[in-house]
Scaffold this motif. Sequence first.
Motif, PDB file in Angstrom:
ATOM      1  N   ARG A 115      -2.007   6.845  -0.004  1.00 27.20           N
ATOM      2  CA  ARG A 115      -1.305   5.459   0.124  1.00 27.20           C
ATOM      3  C   ARG A 115      -0.553   5.236   1.321  1.00 27.20           C
ATOM      4  N   GLU A 116      -0.545   4.190   2.017  1.00 26.97           N
ATOM      5  CA  GLU A 116       0.035   3.921   3.272  1.00 26.97           C
ATOM      6  C   GLU A 116       1.090   3.220   3.109  1.00 26.97           C
ATOM      7  N   ILE A 117       2.382   3.496   3.593  1.00 24.72           N
ATOM      8  CA  ILE A 117       3.513   2.737   3.127  1.00 24.72           C
ATOM      9  C   ILE A 117       4.022   2.180   4.499  1.00 24.72           C
ATOM     10  N   PRO A 118       4.097   0.617   4.627  1.00 27.85           N
ATOM     11  CA  PRO A 118       4.295   0.377   5.941  1.00 27.85           C
ATOM     12  C   PRO A 118       5.934   0.198   6.063  1.00 27.85           C
ATOM     13  N   PRO A 119       6.540   0.021   7.312  1.00 32.92           N
ATOM     14  CA  PRO A 119       7.849   0.020   7.745  1.00 32.92           C
ATOM     15  C   PRO A 119       8.364  -1.251   6.897  1.00 32.92           C
ATOM     16  N   ARG A 120       9.818  -1.156   6.683  1.00 33.85           N
ATOM     17  CA  ARG A 120      10.437  -2.307   6.138  1.00 33.85           C
ATOM     18  C   ARG A 120      10.353  -3.475   7.180  1.00 33.85           C
ATOM     19  N   SER A 121      10.132  -4.756   6.579  1.00 35.95           N
ATOM     20  CA  SER A 121      10.273  -5.653   7.658  1.00 35.95           C
ATOM     21  C   SER A 121      11.768  -6.152   7.592  1.00 35.95           C
ATOM     22  N   ASN A 122      12.087  -6.489   8.894  1.00 36.64           N
ATOM     23  CA  ASN A 122      13.221  -6.955   9.053  1.00 36.64           C
ATOM     24  C   ASN A 122      13.538  -8.576   8.953  1.00 36.64           C
ATOM     25  N   LYS A 123      12.400  -9.372   8.678  1.00 36.64           N
ATOM     26  CA  LYS A 123      12.169 -10.806   8.515  1.00 36.64           C
ATOM     27  C   LYS A 123      12.376 -11.060   7.005  1.00 36.64           C
ATOM     28  N   ALA A 124      12.933 -12.211   6.756  1.00 36.41           N
ATOM     29  CA  ALA A 124      13.254 -12.741   5.568  1.00 36.41           C
ATOM     30  C   ALA A 124      11.948 -13.150   4.928  1.00 36.41           C
ATOM     31  N   ASN A 125      11.533 -13.375   3.668  1.00 33.30           N
ATOM     32  CA  ASN A 125      10.557 -13.985   3.022  1.00 33.30           C
ATOM     33  C   ASN A 125       9.170 -13.372   3.569  1.00 33.30           C
ATOM     34  N   THR A 126       9.298 -12.181   3.645  1.00 29.83           N
ATOM     35  CA  THR A 126       8.146 -11.371   4.160  1.00 29.83           C
ATOM     36  C   THR A 126       7.232 -10.765   3.218  1.00 29.83           C
ATOM     37  N   LEU A 127       5.892 -10.958   3.170  1.00 29.21           N
ATOM     38  CA  LEU A 127       5.047 -10.253   2.268  1.00 29.21           C
ATOM     39  C   LEU A 127       4.607  -8.949   2.843  1.00 29.21           C
ATOM     40  N   GLN A 128       4.605  -7.751   2.215  1.00 30.24           N
ATOM     41  CA  GLN A 128       4.079  -6.370   2.480  1.00 30.24           C
ATOM     42  C   GLN A 128       3.425  -6.015   1.609  1.00 30.24           C
ATOM     43  N   ILE A 129       2.093  -5.376   2.204  1.00 30.37           N
ATOM     44  CA  ILE A 129       1.030  -4.990   1.424  1.00 30.37           C
ATOM     45  C   ILE A 129       0.740  -3.553   2.091  1.00 30.37           C
ATOM     46  N   ALA A 130       0.603  -2.695   0.671  1.00 31.14           N
ATOM     47  CA  ALA A 130       0.085  -1.388   1.258  1.00 31.14           C
ATOM     48  C   ALA A 130      -1.204  -1.175   0.341  1.00 31.14           C
ATOM     49  N   LEU A 131      -2.038  -0.203   1.112  1.00 31.86           N
ATOM     50  CA  LEU A 131      -3.257  -0.292   0.421  1.00 31.86           C
ATOM     51  C   LEU A 131      -3.387   1.144   0.150  1.00 31.86           C
ATOM     52  N   GLN A 132      -4.010   1.555  -0.917  1.00 30.96           N
ATOM     53  CA  GLN A 132      -4.208   2.953  -1.262  1.00 30.96           C
ATOM     54  C   GLN A 132      -5.960   3.337  -1.360  1.00 30.96           C
ATOM     55  N   THR A 133      -6.095   4.669  -0.924  1.00 28.02           N
ATOM     56  CA  THR A 133      -7.226   4.774  -1.001  1.00 28.02           C
ATOM     57  C   THR A 133      -7.457   5.978  -1.933  1.00 28.02           C
ATOM     58  N   ARG A 134      -8.425   5.852  -2.808  1.00 31.56           N
ATOM     59  CA  ARG A 134      -9.104   6.857  -3.895  1.00 31.56           C
ATOM     60  C   ARG A 134     -10.314   7.138  -4.084  1.00 31.56           C
ATOM     61  N   ILE A 135     -10.492   8.356  -3.747  1.00 29.06           N
ATOM     62  CA  ILE A 135     -11.700   9.130  -3.778  1.00 29.06           C
ATOM     63  C   ILE A 135     -12.073  10.278  -4.460  1.00 29.06           C
ATOM     64  N   LYS A 136     -13.227  10.373  -4.806  1.00 27.68           N
ATOM     65  CA  LYS A 136     -13.650  11.602  -5.869  1.00 27.68           C
ATOM     66  C   LYS A 136     -13.571  12.894  -4.999  1.00 27.68           C
ATOM     67  N   MET A 137     -13.024  13.728  -5.732  1.00 33.05           N
ATOM     68  CA  MET A 137     -12.697  15.154  -5.257  1.00 33.05           C
ATOM     69  C   MET A 137     -13.441  16.078  -6.138  1.00 33.05           C
ATOM     70  N   PHE A 138     -14.463  16.971  -5.988  1.00 34.23           N
ATOM     71  CA  PHE A 138     -15.079  17.809  -6.730  1.00 34.23           C
ATOM     72  C   PHE A 138     -14.760  19.366  -6.465  1.00 34.23           C
ATOM     73  N   TYR A 139     -14.008  20.079  -6.981  1.00 34.01           N
ATOM     74  CA  TYR A 139     -13.898  21.433  -7.209  1.00 34.01           C
ATOM     75  C   TYR A 139     -15.119  22.190  -7.288  1.00 34.01           C
ATOM     76  N   ARG A 140     -15.740  22.850  -6.192  1.00 30.09           N
ATOM     77  CA  ARG A 140     -16.975  23.711  -6.365  1.00 30.09           C
ATOM     78  C   ARG A 140     -16.643  24.991  -6.350  1.00 30.09           C
TER      79      ARG A 140
END
Length: 248
Positions: A115-140
């Motif tokens: 998950r990416e966490i953006p820096p906190r905005s110092n602007k009022a009424n700001t929309l912040q969006i964090a995107l999360q990558t989820r992938i399969k991991m196989f223990y072989r």
Amino acid sequence: MKLTCLTSFLTGVLASAILAPQASAAIALDRTRIIFDGSSRSLSLNISNKNKDLPYLAQGWIENADGVKIDSPLIVLPPLQRVEPLAKSQVKVQALPAANTLPQDKETLYYFNLREIPPRSNKANTLQIALQTRIKMFYRPQALIKNSVGMINVWKESIALKREGGKYRVENHSPYFFTLVGVSAAGKEIADVKPLMISPQSSELLPVSAERIGSAPAVTFINDYGGRPQLVFRCAGAGCSVADYKEG
């Protein structure tokens, strides 16, 4: 690979629903699936910050097959780190001693999350969006490690189609997870077929009629490197076996 939008905002809920799909990830991962070699104690993954202006935090963790966050037998190190603008870094998947208790005759499924966490905005009424990558991991397990040629032979020998009523069942006789992403008939992909992940020594029924699939279907699947090769089948009676393998 799955990207999930996680929003925090000071304006309205409706605004996040409208703007979230337009976002693009800042923190990027170097692969779309992970094969963790049971003979290794750790695996390093490359990440990068694509944003040219802002630093981001990168948070990593692992979930089991049920989507529950775990802290054993595999963990992510560091669990949280700062990545400067246009910089690269690494995260490590570390095996704990408990990994020795995992099944050694088949793969075990996990999910790696970043998950990416953006820096906190110092602007009022700001929309912040964090995107999360989820992938399969196989223990072989170590005993199942093979090179690319060896894995091709596994799929050719271990995947079969069997007619069951008016449909075909995909049978996976291997100790590996098999991810089917498409079926083609006469060179044309069948739109109704959705991705299926078939567990080791298991099977799944295809949701389309056997008549539509025909007697020489091609099954597209995802290999260890994220490629999409095809297994071309020849059917006789109720059964179909692999006749050819095509790189993709």
